[in-house]
Motif scaffolding. Structure first.
Motif, short mmCIF file in Angstrom:
data_model
loop_
_atom_site.label_atom_id
_atom_site.label_comp_id
_atom_site.label_asym_id
_atom_site.label_seq_id
_atom_site.Cartn_x
_atom_site.Cartn_y
_atom_site.Cartn_z
N ASN A 1 32.41 48.40 38.66
CA ASN A 1 32.76 46.98 38.49
C ASN A 1 34.22 46.72 38.85
O ASN A 1 34.54 45.76 39.56
N VAL A 2 35.11 47.57 38.33
CA VAL A 2 36.55 47.38 38.54
C VAL A 2 36.91 47.53 40.02
O VAL A 2 37.61 46.68 40.60
N THR A 3 36.43 48.60 40.65
CA THR A 3 36.81 48.86 42.04
C THR A 3 36.21 47.82 42.99
O THR A 3 36.89 47.35 43.91
N VAL A 4 34.96 47.44 42.78
CA VAL A 4 34.33 46.44 43.65
C VAL A 4 34.98 45.08 43.47
O VAL A 4 35.23 44.36 44.45
N SER A 5 35.30 44.71 42.22
CA SER A 5 35.94 43.42 41.97
C SER A 5 37.33 43.36 42.59
O SER A 5 37.71 42.36 43.21
N LEU A 6 38.09 44.43 42.42
CA LEU A 6 39.44 44.47 43.00
C LEU A 6 39.36 44.43 44.53
O LEU A 6 40.16 43.73 45.18
N ARG A 7 38.42 45.15 45.11
CA ARG A 7 38.22 45.10 46.56
C ARG A 7 37.89 43.68 47.03
O ARG A 7 38.40 43.20 48.05
N THR A 8 37.03 42.99 46.27
CA THR A 8 36.63 41.63 46.63
C THR A 8 37.82 40.69 46.66
O THR A 8 38.02 39.93 47.61
N VAL A 9 38.63 40.73 45.60
CA VAL A 9 39.77 39.83 45.50
C VAL A 9 40.83 40.14 46.56
O VAL A 9 41.36 39.23 47.21
N LEU A 10 41.12 41.41 46.77
CA LEU A 10 42.11 41.79 47.79
C LEU A 10 41.61 41.45 49.19
O LEU A 10 42.40 41.04 50.06
N SER A 11 40.30 41.62 49.42
CA SER A 11 39.73 41.27 50.73
C SER A 11 39.85 39.78 50.98
O SER A 11 40.21 39.35 52.09
N LYS A 12 39.53 38.97 49.95
CA LYS A 12 39.63 37.52 50.09
C LYS A 12 41.06 37.10 50.40
O LYS A 12 41.30 36.24 51.26
N ARG A 13 42.02 37.70 49.72
CA ARG A 13 43.42 37.36 49.94
C ARG A 13 43.87 37.73 51.35
O ARG A 13 44.59 36.96 52.01
N LEU A 14 43.41 38.88 51.84
CA LEU A 14 43.78 39.31 53.18
C LEU A 14 43.14 38.41 54.24
O LEU A 14 43.79 38.05 55.23
N ILE A 15 41.88 38.02 54.02
CA ILE A 15 41.21 37.12 54.96
C ILE A 15 41.89 35.76 54.97
O ILE A 15 42.07 35.14 56.03
N MET A 16 42.29 35.26 53.79
CA MET A 16 42.97 33.97 53.70
C MET A 16 44.35 34.01 54.36
O MET A 16 44.74 33.09 55.08
#
Length: 240
Positions: free
Chosen positions: A101-116
């Motif tokens: 949960n922690v690793t997937v959630s952190l990956r999701t948020v960091l990915s969104k920020r990088l895409i933005m």
């Protein structure tokens, strides 16, 4: 058609933590499934949107509504009930699912920020992420689990399943990153969570997993919370 840009060293440096998180999310999830029933793993992983919401507040600054937080608390309550009634419970299986949960959630948020921030193409982004995760996992698999690699390679049926599962995982991740590029991180996480009731029911039917009344009530409560959160997110988007 425009060709993708050449991958630079600075881009690889920015994406390296995401590659490792992508690999660790899959690793912890598989460890959990190997320890407990798959229905229990995905009940615990229904809490993924809670971690995504917390990381979103810390790293992006977006805050879910009070109704959304209430729905997330319902998910946590359901997981607590399901955990106490789970006959196959082991702490390794539980904490592996939570680590996923922690690793997937952190990956999701960091990915969104990088895409933005960088305007990255979602499909190219996922292709790089998948390749990087494979490179990160290969040395560990060969050093610590070489016997399992040899066992899979020696059995034609196992090779067949790997060849089928690989493209399915690829399609799932490509769809996931496209959704992430079009929605918020928490809504994306909740959409991902909506597949878990199907996985739980399918595992119960396929593997004959025993489910007590209390265990079933916990699973139902967790997924009701996930549904309420998704409903609140849809209502908020309509009002905006």
């Amino acid at each position: 058609q425009k060709l993708p840009q050449r991958l630079t060293a600075s881009q690889v440096k920015r994406m390296l933590p995401l590659m490792v998180l992508h690999w660790m999310g899959m690793l912890f999830s598989n460890v959990s499934v190997s320890e407990v029933h798959i229905s229990f793993t995905h009940t615990v992983k229904a809490a993924e949107p809670l971690f995504t919401a917390l990381f979103t507040i810390c790293l992006i600054g977006e805050r879910p509504s009070l109704k959304a937080w209430g729905s997330l608390m319902l998910v946590i309550a359901g997981i607590a009930v399901a955990t106490t009634a789970q006959t196959s419970f082991t702490w390794l299986g539980f904490w592996a699912a939570m680590a996923s949960n922690v690793t997937v959630s952190l990956r999701t948020v960091l990915s969104k920020r990088l895409i933005m921030d960088k305007g990255a193409d979602p499909m190219n982004f996922m292709a790089i992420l998948q390749c990087g995760a494979f490179i990160a996992s290969l040395p560990v698999a060969l050093v610590f689990n070489i016997h399992a690699v040899k066992d899979i390679a020696s059995r034609p049926s196992s090779v067949y399943f790997v060849l089928v599962i690989g493209p399915l995982v690829w399609i799932f991740n490509c769809a996931s990153i496209v959704i992430l590029s079009q929605t918020s991180t928490v809504v994306h996480s909740m959409i991902r969570a909506m597949r878990r009731p199907v996985l739980v029911l399918a595992s119960i039917v396929a593997f004959g997993t025993g489910v007590s009344v209390l265990n079933g009530a916990g699973i139902l409560l967790a997924f009701l919370g996930a549904w309420f959160f998704k409903f609140e997110a849809v209502q908020k988007q309509r009002s905006d």
